[in-house]
Design a protein around this motif. Structure first.
Motif, PDB file in Angstrom:
ATOM      1  N   TYR A  67      -2.925   4.008  -3.185  1.00 22.94           N
ATOM      2  CA  TYR A  67      -4.121   3.512  -3.873  1.00 22.94           C
ATOM      3  C   TYR A  67      -3.860   3.363  -5.371  1.00 22.94           C
ATOM      4  O   TYR A  67      -4.209   2.347  -5.973  1.00 22.94           O
ATOM      5  CB  TYR A  67      -5.292   4.477  -3.632  1.00 22.94           C
ATOM      6  CG  TYR A  67      -6.560   4.065  -4.331  1.00 22.94           C
ATOM      7  CD1 TYR A  67      -7.383   3.082  -3.795  1.00 22.94           C
ATOM      8  CD2 TYR A  67      -6.930   4.648  -5.541  1.00 22.94           C
ATOM      9  CE1 TYR A  67      -8.538   2.700  -4.436  1.00 22.94           C
ATOM     10  CE2 TYR A  67      -8.087   4.263  -6.193  1.00 22.94           C
ATOM     11  CZ  TYR A  67      -8.888   3.287  -5.637  1.00 22.94           C
ATOM     12  OH  TYR A  67     -10.024   2.895  -6.282  1.00 22.94           O
ATOM     13  N   GLU A  68      -3.213   4.358  -5.970  1.00 23.96           N
ATOM     14  CA  GLU A  68      -2.916   4.300  -7.410  1.00 23.96           C
ATOM     15  C   GLU A  68      -1.966   3.150  -7.727  1.00 23.96           C
ATOM     16  O   GLU A  68      -2.132   2.459  -8.732  1.00 23.96           O
ATOM     17  CB  GLU A  68      -2.340   5.626  -7.884  1.00 23.96           C
ATOM     18  CG  GLU A  68      -3.376   6.727  -7.925  1.00 23.96           C
ATOM     19  CD  GLU A  68      -2.791   8.104  -8.209  1.00 23.96           C
ATOM     20  OE1 GLU A  68      -1.551   8.225  -8.407  1.00 23.96           O
ATOM     21  OE2 GLU A  68      -3.576   9.063  -8.252  1.00 23.96           O
ATOM     22  N   ALA A  69      -0.965   2.907  -6.860  1.00 26.89           N
ATOM     23  CA  ALA A  69      -0.030   1.803  -7.080  1.00 26.89           C
ATOM     24  C   ALA A  69      -0.755   0.460  -6.996  1.00 26.89           C
ATOM     25  O   ALA A  69      -0.502  -0.440  -7.807  1.00 26.89           O
ATOM     26  CB  ALA A  69       1.103   1.861  -6.059  1.00 26.89           C
ATOM     27  N   ILE A  70      -1.658   0.325  -6.050  1.00 24.98           N
ATOM     28  CA  ILE A  70      -2.442  -0.908  -5.918  1.00 24.98           C
ATOM     29  C   ILE A  70      -3.293  -1.124  -7.163  1.00 24.98           C
ATOM     30  O   ILE A  70      -3.349  -2.233  -7.712  1.00 24.98           O
ATOM     31  CB  ILE A  70      -3.325  -0.868  -4.653  1.00 24.98           C
ATOM     32  CG1 ILE A  70      -2.454  -0.932  -3.408  1.00 24.98           C
ATOM     33  CG2 ILE A  70      -4.353  -2.003  -4.661  1.00 24.98           C
ATOM     34  CD1 ILE A  70      -3.192  -0.622  -2.120  1.00 24.98           C
ATOM     35  N   GLN A  71      -3.953  -0.064  -7.634  1.00 27.28           N
ATOM     36  CA  GLN A  71      -4.784  -0.176  -8.822  1.00 27.28           C
ATOM     37  C   GLN A  71      -3.957  -0.583 -10.044  1.00 27.28           C
ATOM     38  O   GLN A  71      -4.387  -1.406 -10.853  1.00 27.28           O
ATOM     39  CB  GLN A  71      -5.514   1.150  -9.092  1.00 27.28           C
ATOM     40  CG  GLN A  71      -6.537   1.512  -8.048  1.00 27.28           C
ATOM     41  CD  GLN A  71      -7.601   0.453  -7.883  1.00 27.28           C
ATOM     42  OE1 GLN A  71      -8.174  -0.025  -8.847  1.00 27.28           O
ATOM     43  NE2 GLN A  71      -7.859   0.058  -6.646  1.00 27.28           N
ATOM     44  N   GLN A  72      -2.761  -0.018 -10.174  1.00 23.22           N
ATOM     45  CA  GLN A  72      -1.890  -0.344 -11.301  1.00 23.22           C
ATOM     46  C   GLN A  72      -1.451  -1.812 -11.236  1.00 23.22           C
ATOM     47  O   GLN A  72      -1.478  -2.517 -12.244  1.00 23.22           O
ATOM     48  CB  GLN A  72      -0.671   0.569 -11.311  1.00 23.22           C
ATOM     49  CG  GLN A  72       0.238   0.333 -12.502  1.00 23.22           C
ATOM     50  CD  GLN A  72       1.417   1.296 -12.521  1.00 23.22           C
ATOM     51  OE1 GLN A  72       1.606   2.086 -11.603  1.00 23.22           O
ATOM     52  NE2 GLN A  72       2.201   1.227 -13.568  1.00 23.22           N
ATOM     53  N   GLU A  73      -1.072  -2.264 -10.052  1.00 25.71           N
ATOM     54  CA  GLU A  73      -0.673  -3.663  -9.901  1.00 25.71           C
ATOM     55  C   GLU A  73      -1.833  -4.599 -10.176  1.00 25.71           C
ATOM     56  O   GLU A  73      -1.659  -5.633 -10.822  1.00 25.71           O
ATOM     57  CB  GLU A  73      -0.110  -3.904  -8.504  1.00 25.71           C
ATOM     58  CG  GLU A  73       1.264  -3.309  -8.303  1.00 25.71           C
ATOM     59  CD  GLU A  73       1.834  -3.609  -6.933  1.00 25.71           C
ATOM     60  OE1 GLU A  73       1.387  -4.572  -6.282  1.00 25.71           O
ATOM     61  OE2 GLU A  73       2.734  -2.881  -6.514  1.00 25.71           O
TER      62      GLU A  73
ATOM     63  N   GLU B 232     -13.758  -2.576   8.067  1.00 22.43           N
ATOM     64  CA  GLU B 232     -13.974  -3.124   6.722  1.00 22.43           C
ATOM     65  C   GLU B 232     -13.802  -2.084   5.612  1.00 22.43           C
ATOM     66  O   GLU B 232     -13.838  -2.423   4.430  1.00 22.43           O
ATOM     67  CB  GLU B 232     -15.346  -3.798   6.608  1.00 22.43           C
ATOM     68  CG  GLU B 232     -16.532  -2.896   6.819  1.00 22.43           C
ATOM     69  CD  GLU B 232     -17.003  -2.812   8.266  1.00 22.43           C
ATOM     70  OE1 GLU B 232     -18.079  -2.236   8.472  1.00 22.43           O
ATOM     71  OE2 GLU B 232     -16.322  -3.310   9.178  1.00 22.43           O
ATOM     72  N   ILE B 233     -13.587  -0.839   5.986  1.00 21.45           N
ATOM     73  CA  ILE B 233     -13.350   0.215   4.992  1.00 21.45           C
ATOM     74  C   ILE B 233     -11.842   0.421   4.860  1.00 21.45           C
ATOM     75  O   ILE B 233     -11.151   0.718   5.829  1.00 21.45           O
ATOM     76  CB  ILE B 233     -14.043   1.530   5.405  1.00 21.45           C
ATOM     77  CG1 ILE B 233     -15.553   1.331   5.410  1.00 21.45           C
ATOM     78  CG2 ILE B 233     -13.646   2.664   4.465  1.00 21.45           C
ATOM     79  CD1 ILE B 233     -16.344   2.538   5.839  1.00 21.45           C
ATOM     80  N   ASP B 234     -11.344   0.222   3.629  1.00 28.23           N
ATOM     81  CA  ASP B 234      -9.920   0.426   3.368  1.00 28.23           C
ATOM     82  C   ASP B 234      -9.635   1.912   3.249  1.00 28.23           C
ATOM     83  O   ASP B 234     -10.373   2.652   2.608  1.00 28.23           O
ATOM     84  CB  ASP B 234      -9.510  -0.263   2.068  1.00 28.23           C
ATOM     85  CG  ASP B 234      -9.640  -1.774   2.148  1.00 28.23           C
ATOM     86  OD1 ASP B 234      -9.432  -2.324   3.243  1.00 28.23           O
ATOM     87  OD2 ASP B 234      -9.949  -2.394   1.112  1.00 28.23           O
ATOM     88  N   ILE B 235      -8.532   2.348   3.862  1.00 27.92           N
ATOM     89  CA  ILE B 235      -8.115   3.749   3.799  1.00 27.92           C
ATOM     90  C   ILE B 235      -6.662   3.775   3.344  1.00 27.92           C
ATOM     91  O   ILE B 235      -5.805   3.141   3.976  1.00 27.92           O
ATOM     92  CB  ILE B 235      -8.253   4.446   5.166  1.00 27.92           C
ATOM     93  CG1 ILE B 235      -9.699   4.381   5.643  1.00 27.92           C
ATOM     94  CG2 ILE B 235      -7.762   5.893   5.085  1.00 27.92           C
ATOM     95  CD1 ILE B 235      -9.912   4.868   7.068  1.00 27.92           C
ATOM     96  N   TYR B 236      -6.402   4.447   2.213  1.00 33.00           N
ATOM     97  CA  TYR B 236      -5.053   4.521   1.658  1.00 33.00           C
ATOM     98  C   TYR B 236      -4.717   5.961   1.306  1.00 33.00           C
ATOM     99  O   TYR B 236      -5.597   6.738   0.954  1.00 33.00           O
ATOM    100  CB  TYR B 236      -4.946   3.711   0.356  1.00 33.00           C
ATOM    101  CG  TYR B 236      -5.260   2.254   0.500  1.00 33.00           C
ATOM    102  CD1 TYR B 236      -4.349   1.391   1.080  1.00 33.00           C
ATOM    103  CD2 TYR B 236      -6.462   1.733   0.036  1.00 33.00           C
ATOM    104  CE1 TYR B 236      -4.630   0.050   1.210  1.00 33.00           C
ATOM    105  CE2 TYR B 236      -6.744   0.391   0.146  1.00 33.00           C
ATOM    106  CZ  TYR B 236      -5.831  -0.457   0.727  1.00 33.00           C
ATOM    107  OH  TYR B 236      -6.104  -1.785   0.851  1.00 33.00           O
TER     108      TYR B 236
END
Length: 81
Positions: free
Chosen positions: A48-54, A39-43
């Motif tokens: 991670y930055e690309a996901i946050q931007q999207e 259940e812990i996401d690891i990127y």
């Protein structure tokens, strides 16, 4: 920021459920093994930055130019048929 020195085969623990182990060292590259609950996401940081931007763009309703163009093209195709 906590900075630790570890050698190949050594590890660090974060809480009771996360272990980060030094698997290999090759020049300026280090291979890490990470054991954590599913259940812990690891990127990687750049992912991670690309996901946050999207996510930020989606929340503000701003779509990337390529998505907007694809939507316009679909609308035009629908009109033409």
């Amino acid at each position: 920021m906590l900075i630790l020195t570890r050698k190949k085969g050594e590890s660090i623990r974060i809480g009771d459920t996360i272990e980060i182990k030094i698997v290999a060292v090759d020049g300026d590259q280090i291979k890490l093994g990470i054991s954590a609950p599913r259940e812990i996401d690891i990127y990687r940081q750049e992912i991670y930055e690309a996901i946050q931007q999207e996510n930020s763009q989606a929340a503000t309703g701003q779509l990337p130019d390529d998505v907007l163009q694809a939507m316009k093209d679909m609308k035009k195709e629908k009109k033409d048929t």
